[in-house]
Design a protein around this motif. Structure first.
Motif, PDB file in Angstrom:
ATOM      1  N   GLN A  95       0.812  -1.205   0.000  1.00  0.00           N
ATOM      2  CA  GLN A  95       0.000   0.000   0.000  1.00  0.00           C
ATOM      3  C   GLN A  95       0.852   1.264   0.000  1.00  0.00           C
ATOM      4  OE1 GLN A  95      -2.453  -0.558   3.451  1.00  0.00           O
ATOM      5  NE2 GLN A  95      -3.916  -1.904   2.390  1.00  0.00           N
ATOM      6  N   VAL A  96       2.000   1.242   0.638  1.00  0.00           N
ATOM      7  CA  VAL A  96       2.856   2.429   0.741  1.00  0.00           C
ATOM      8  C   VAL A  96       3.691   2.633  -0.512  1.00  0.00           C
ATOM      9  CG1 VAL A  96       4.806   3.422   2.031  1.00  0.00           C
ATOM     10  CG2 VAL A  96       2.911   2.333   3.262  1.00  0.00           C
ATOM     11  N   LEU A  97       4.003   1.559  -1.227  1.00  0.00           N
ATOM     12  CA  LEU A  97       4.910   1.640  -2.371  1.00  0.00           C
ATOM     13  C   LEU A  97       4.448   2.622  -3.446  1.00  0.00           C
ATOM     14  CD1 LEU A  97       7.605   0.354  -3.034  1.00  0.00           C
ATOM     15  CD2 LEU A  97       6.391  -1.417  -4.323  1.00  0.00           C
ATOM     16  N   PRO A  98       3.177   2.678  -3.859  1.00  0.00           N
ATOM     17  CA  PRO A  98       2.771   3.661  -4.882  1.00  0.00           C
ATOM     18  C   PRO A  98       3.025   5.104  -4.459  1.00  0.00           C
ATOM     19  CG  PRO A  98       1.093   1.965  -4.657  1.00  0.00           C
ATOM     20  CD  PRO A  98       2.075   1.752  -3.550  1.00  0.00           C
ATOM     21  N   TRP A  99       2.863   5.402  -3.182  1.00  0.00           N
ATOM     22  CA  TRP A  99       3.138   6.760  -2.713  1.00  0.00           C
ATOM     23  C   TRP A  99       4.627   7.091  -2.846  1.00  0.00           C
ATOM     24  CZ3 TRP A  99      -0.703  10.039  -1.712  1.00  0.00           C
ATOM     25  CH2 TRP A  99      -1.964   9.519  -1.448  1.00  0.00           C
ATOM     26  N   ILE A 100       5.471   6.126  -2.597  1.00  0.00           N
ATOM     27  CA  ILE A 100       6.917   6.359  -2.757  1.00  0.00           C
ATOM     28  C   ILE A 100       7.247   6.617  -4.219  1.00  0.00           C
ATOM     29  CG2 ILE A 100       9.187   5.309  -2.502  1.00  0.00           C
ATOM     30  CD1 ILE A 100       8.130   3.789  -0.112  1.00  0.00           C
ATOM     31  N   HIS A 101       6.675   5.843  -5.120  1.00  0.00           N
ATOM     32  CA  HIS A 101       6.910   6.050  -6.555  1.00  0.00           C
ATOM     33  C   HIS A 101       6.429   7.422  -7.001  1.00  0.00           C
ATOM     34  CE1 HIS A 101       6.967   1.424  -7.351  1.00  0.00           C
ATOM     35  NE2 HIS A 101       8.085   1.868  -6.816  1.00  0.00           N
ATOM     36  N   THR A 102       5.264   7.827  -6.531  1.00  0.00           N
ATOM     37  CA  THR A 102       4.736   9.150  -6.908  1.00  0.00           C
ATOM     38  C   THR A 102       5.638  10.259  -6.412  1.00  0.00           C
ATOM     39  OG1 THR A 102       2.476   8.259  -6.849  1.00  0.00           O
ATOM     40  CG2 THR A 102       2.739  10.663  -6.754  1.00  0.00           C
ATOM     41  N   ALA A 103       6.098  10.143  -5.166  1.00  0.00           N
ATOM     42  CA  ALA A 103       6.994  11.162  -4.606  1.00  0.00           C
ATOM     43  C   ALA A 103       8.306  11.215  -5.382  1.00  0.00           C
ATOM     44  CB  ALA A 103       7.255  10.866  -3.126  1.00  0.00           C
ATOM     45  N   TYR A 104       8.812  10.043  -5.794  1.00  0.00           N
ATOM     46  CA  TYR A 104      10.050  10.000  -6.560  1.00  0.00           C
ATOM     47  C   TYR A 104       9.879  10.673  -7.923  1.00  0.00           C
ATOM     48  CZ  TYR A 104      14.101   7.966  -8.953  1.00  0.00           C
ATOM     49  OH  TYR A 104      15.252   7.791  -9.666  1.00  0.00           O
ATOM     50  N   ASP A 105       8.761  10.415  -8.609  1.00  0.00           N
ATOM     51  CA  ASP A 105       8.514  11.020  -9.917  1.00  0.00           C
ATOM     52  C   ASP A 105       8.344  12.535  -9.802  1.00  0.00           C
ATOM     53  OD1 ASP A 105       8.635   8.505 -10.979  1.00  0.00           O
ATOM     54  OD2 ASP A 105       6.449   8.213 -11.013  1.00  0.00           O
ATOM     55  N   ILE A 106       7.674  12.977  -8.766  1.00  0.00           N
ATOM     56  CA  ILE A 106       7.510  14.430  -8.564  1.00  0.00           C
ATOM     57  C   ILE A 106       8.855  15.084  -8.301  1.00  0.00           C
ATOM     58  CG2 ILE A 106       6.517  16.161  -7.031  1.00  0.00           C
ATOM     59  CD1 ILE A 106       4.089  14.366  -6.706  1.00  0.00           C
ATOM     60  N   SER A 107       9.714  14.417  -7.546  1.00  0.00           N
ATOM     61  CA  SER A 107      11.052  14.966  -7.263  1.00  0.00           C
ATOM     62  C   SER A 107      11.853  15.137  -8.550  1.00  0.00           C
ATOM     63  CB  SER A 107      11.802  14.045  -6.292  1.00  0.00           C
ATOM     64  OG  SER A 107      11.101  13.918  -5.078  1.00  0.00           O
ATOM     65  N   ILE A 108      11.803  14.121  -9.443  1.00  0.00           N
ATOM     66  CA  ILE A 108      12.517  14.233 -10.721  1.00  0.00           C
ATOM     67  C   ILE A 108      11.938  15.385 -11.550  1.00  0.00           C
ATOM     68  CG2 ILE A 108      12.942  13.075 -12.908  1.00  0.00           C
ATOM     69  CD1 ILE A 108      13.201  10.478 -11.422  1.00  0.00           C
ATOM     70  N   ALA A 109      10.623  15.511 -11.550  1.00  0.00           N
ATOM     71  CA  ALA A 109       9.989  16.594 -12.307  1.00  0.00           C
ATOM     72  C   ALA A 109      10.410  17.958 -11.771  1.00  0.00           C
ATOM     73  CB  ALA A 109       8.468  16.448 -12.244  1.00  0.00           C
ATOM     74  N   VAL A 110      10.496  18.092 -10.454  1.00  0.00           N
ATOM     75  CA  VAL A 110      10.921  19.367  -9.855  1.00  0.00           C
ATOM     76  C   VAL A 110      12.367  19.687 -10.243  1.00  0.00           C
ATOM     77  CG1 VAL A 110      11.420  20.510  -7.655  1.00  0.00           C
ATOM     78  CG2 VAL A 110       9.274  19.245  -7.955  1.00  0.00           C
ATOM     79  N   LEU A 111      13.221  18.670 -10.248  1.00  0.00           N
ATOM     80  CA  LEU A 111      14.613  18.896 -10.640  1.00  0.00           C
ATOM     81  C   LEU A 111      14.711  19.361 -12.092  1.00  0.00           C
ATOM     82  CD1 LEU A 111      16.429  15.878  -8.943  1.00  0.00           C
ATOM     83  CD2 LEU A 111      16.518  18.290  -8.271  1.00  0.00           C
ATOM     84  N   VAL A 112      13.928  18.745 -12.992  1.00  0.00           N
ATOM     85  CA  VAL A 112      13.939  19.159 -14.396  1.00  0.00           C
ATOM     86  C   VAL A 112      13.432  20.595 -14.526  1.00  0.00           C
ATOM     87  CG1 VAL A 112      12.936  18.733 -16.670  1.00  0.00           C
ATOM     88  CG2 VAL A 112      13.754  16.808 -15.281  1.00  0.00           C
ATOM     89  N   GLY A 113      12.355  20.924 -13.797  1.00  0.00           N
ATOM     90  CA  GLY A 113      11.834  22.296 -13.835  1.00  0.00           C
ATOM     91  C   GLY A 113      12.823  23.296 -13.269  1.00  0.00           C
ATOM     92  N   PHE A 114      13.499  22.918 -12.186  1.00  0.00           N
ATOM     93  CA  PHE A 114      14.505  23.815 -11.610  1.00  0.00           C
ATOM     94  C   PHE A 114      15.649  24.048 -12.584  1.00  0.00           C
ATOM     95  CE2 PHE A 114      18.449  24.378  -9.143  1.00  0.00           C
ATOM     96  CZ  PHE A 114      18.124  25.544  -8.445  1.00  0.00           C
ATOM     97  N   ALA A 115      16.051  22.985 -13.316  1.00  0.00           N
ATOM     98  CA  ALA A 115      17.110  23.161 -14.316  1.00  0.00           C
ATOM     99  C   ALA A 115      16.653  24.090 -15.432  1.00  0.00           C
ATOM    100  CB  ALA A 115      17.497  21.791 -14.894  1.00  0.00           C
ATOM    101  N   ALA A 116      15.371  24.020 -15.823  1.00  0.00           N
ATOM    102  CA  ALA A 116      14.868  24.908 -16.877  1.00  0.00           C
ATOM    103  C   ALA A 116      14.825  26.357 -16.426  1.00  0.00           C
ATOM    104  CB  ALA A 116      13.481  24.437 -17.316  1.00  0.00           C
ATOM    105  N   SER A 117      14.594  26.565 -15.128  1.00  0.00           N
ATOM    106  CA  SER A 117      14.491  27.937 -14.621  1.00  0.00           C
ATOM    107  C   SER A 117      15.824  28.672 -14.644  1.00  0.00           C
ATOM    108  CB  SER A 117      13.940  27.925 -13.193  1.00  0.00           C
ATOM    109  OG  SER A 117      14.850  27.252 -12.319  1.00  0.00           O
ATOM    110  N   ARG A 118      16.928  27.979 -14.840  1.00  0.00           N
ATOM    111  CA  ARG A 118      18.247  28.605 -14.865  1.00  0.00           C
ATOM    112  C   ARG A 118      18.594  29.157 -16.247  1.00  0.00           C
ATOM    113  NH1 ARG A 118      21.320  27.366 -10.496  1.00  0.00           N
ATOM    114  NH2 ARG A 118      23.248  27.664 -11.684  1.00  0.00           N
ATOM    115  N   TYR A 119      17.720  28.907 -17.248  1.00  0.00           N
ATOM    116  CA  TYR A 119      17.971  29.428 -18.588  1.00  0.00           C
ATOM    117  C   TYR A 119      17.064  30.638 -18.809  1.00  0.00           C
ATOM    118  CZ  TYR A 119      20.593  25.154 -19.479  1.00  0.00           C
ATOM    119  OH  TYR A 119      21.527  24.148 -19.414  1.00  0.00           O
TER     120      TYR A 119
END
Length: 410
Positions: free
Chosen positions: A6-30
């Motif tokens: 039951q907890v595993l899907p929440w971990i996957h979602t949090a991991y995907d959101i973290s990657i998305a935030v990192l990509v967005g943060f990298a875009a904000s530097r341009y």
């Protein structure tokens, strides 16, 4: 385990959101006009990479193509290429390799990334601002992307292998539980056969002898005493058999395996063909006219074969007592051949209870017939039973002879 699932899907979602935030943060530097729009669009698409990996790959690849066009053709350029947020394309490729079901999706994702590397290295669209091919960049970035693709393939193969092992383990567990249930059902059937053979035969003889003793108690005390003696002997034998079965149940041993061992000191039953005479004599004492004929040599049989023969004959006599009653004639023929035992039990149906009771027995197919059939079939033989033309009943059984187990000294 359930909590972990039951907890595993929440971990996957949090991991995907973290990657998305990192990509967005990298875009904000341009600082180009369309960098943040393209980068954050890629980041938002990565949130759904596990659910729709191939669709996310197509969307990210399309945004990367738009980014390249906006960086190479307009003047001034509207986007930066290459950029750090282009890592979203590699993340999307890994997602396809890891989660996609169709293999052509996996190969397509790798080909799209390599094509993008070639375009970015200067081997791409004509008229671009940076149209000179850079072989070093092509080889370096192409090698990195290929290594990443192969690593993802290894992880995919390992994940599928682990999943197959888990599926096999689950299947084996279900099969093991099924076998346990089958063994328990077989054990219950064997116990039921033993109890039926002991109780039904003994009680039938004892009831008829008790009725007879009560009838002749005053007119012929000698016959009454003889009947009471048969009742006592039958009851003691039945009680001994019941004690043996109870000891088997308490020890958890298999009924059929216990019976085959003739060690009476451990509560196990000693069976021999001499007991046929005792069974026939008790049936005669109960009022049946029993004719026992034995043909061939009956020595050298295993205990299991002897027990099967004894129980079949015993059950046949019990059925005659119950359904035809005293006065019926029973012909028992045993033929001991080289590799088979032939049993034939025929009665004339002329007892005091013949008629409606015997007709009902012919259509009911009671536990006695079922037990005899199961015993014979377990031994690998054949069994048939049914009414004769006119009156009476006939039972035929064929039992293959098993070699008795060899016993070693010591």
């Amino acid at each position: 385990m359930l909590r972990r699932i039951q907890v595993l899907p929440w971990i996957h979602t949090a991991y995907d959101i973290s990657i998305a935030v990192l990509v967005g943060f990298a875009a904000s530097r341009y600082g180009e006009e369309c960098d943040q729009l393209i980068g954050w669009a890629m980041a938002l698409a990565l949130v759904f990479r596990r659910r729709r990996p191939f669709a996310v790959m197509g969307l990210v690849a399309g945004l990367a193509l738009v980014q390249y066009v906006l960086a190479e053709y307009p003047d001034p350029m509207l986007a930066s290429a290459p950029a750090a947020y282009d890592a979203a394309l590699l993340v999307a490729m890994v997602s396809v390799v890891t989660h996609a079901r169709a293999m052509w999706h996996i190969w397509t994702a790798g080909a799209v990334v390599l094509l993008g590397v070639g375009v970015e290295a200067g081997f791409g669209l004509p008229g671009a601002r940076d149209a000179e091919g850079d072989v070093f960049s092509l080889v370096a970035f192409g090698g990195v992307c290929t290594a990443l693709w192969l690593t993802a393939m290894v992880l995919r193969t390992r994940r599928l292998y682990v999943a197959s092992l888990e599926a096999r383990a689950a299947t084996a567990e279900r099969e093991r539980e099924h076998l346990v249930r089958l063994a328990a059902a077989e054990e219950r059937a064997e116990i039921a056969r033993e109890l039926h053979d002991v109780v039904a035969h003994s009680l039938a003889v004892m009831i008829l002898q008790a009725d007879g003793a009560g009838y002749v108690l005053k007119s012929d005390p000698g016959k009454a005493v003889s009947a009471l003696k048969v009742i006592g002997d039958t009851g003691r034998d039945a009680l001994a058999d019941m004690h043996r079965i109870v000891r088997v149940l308490r020890s958890g041993r298999k009924v059929s395996g216990v019976i085959e061992d003739p060690d009476t000191e451990t509560g196990r039953l000693r069976v021999s063909m001499d007991d046929l005479e005792t069974v026939a004599e008790r049936a005669r004492a109960a009022g049946l006219k029993v004719d026992l004929v034995v043909e061939g040599v009956r020595g050298g049989l295993s205990t299991a074969d002897q027990l099967t023969v004894l129980r079949v004959v015993q059950e046949c006599l019990t059925n005659v007592l119950r359904h035809a009653g005293p006065g019926a004639r029973v012909d028992i023929t045993l033929r001991f051949c080289k590799d088979v035992i032939l049993i034939s039990v025929v009665d004339d149906g002329a007892g005091k209870l013949a008629g409606s009771a015997r007709a009902a027995a012919g259509t009911s197919g009671g536990n006695g017939l079922v037990g005899m059939r199961e015993r014979v079939e377990v031994s690998g033989g054949s069994f048939s039973a049914g009414p004769r033309l006119g009156a009476g009943w006939q039972v035929d059984a064929e039992i293959p002879v098993q070699e008795p187990p060899l016993r070693t000294k010591g």
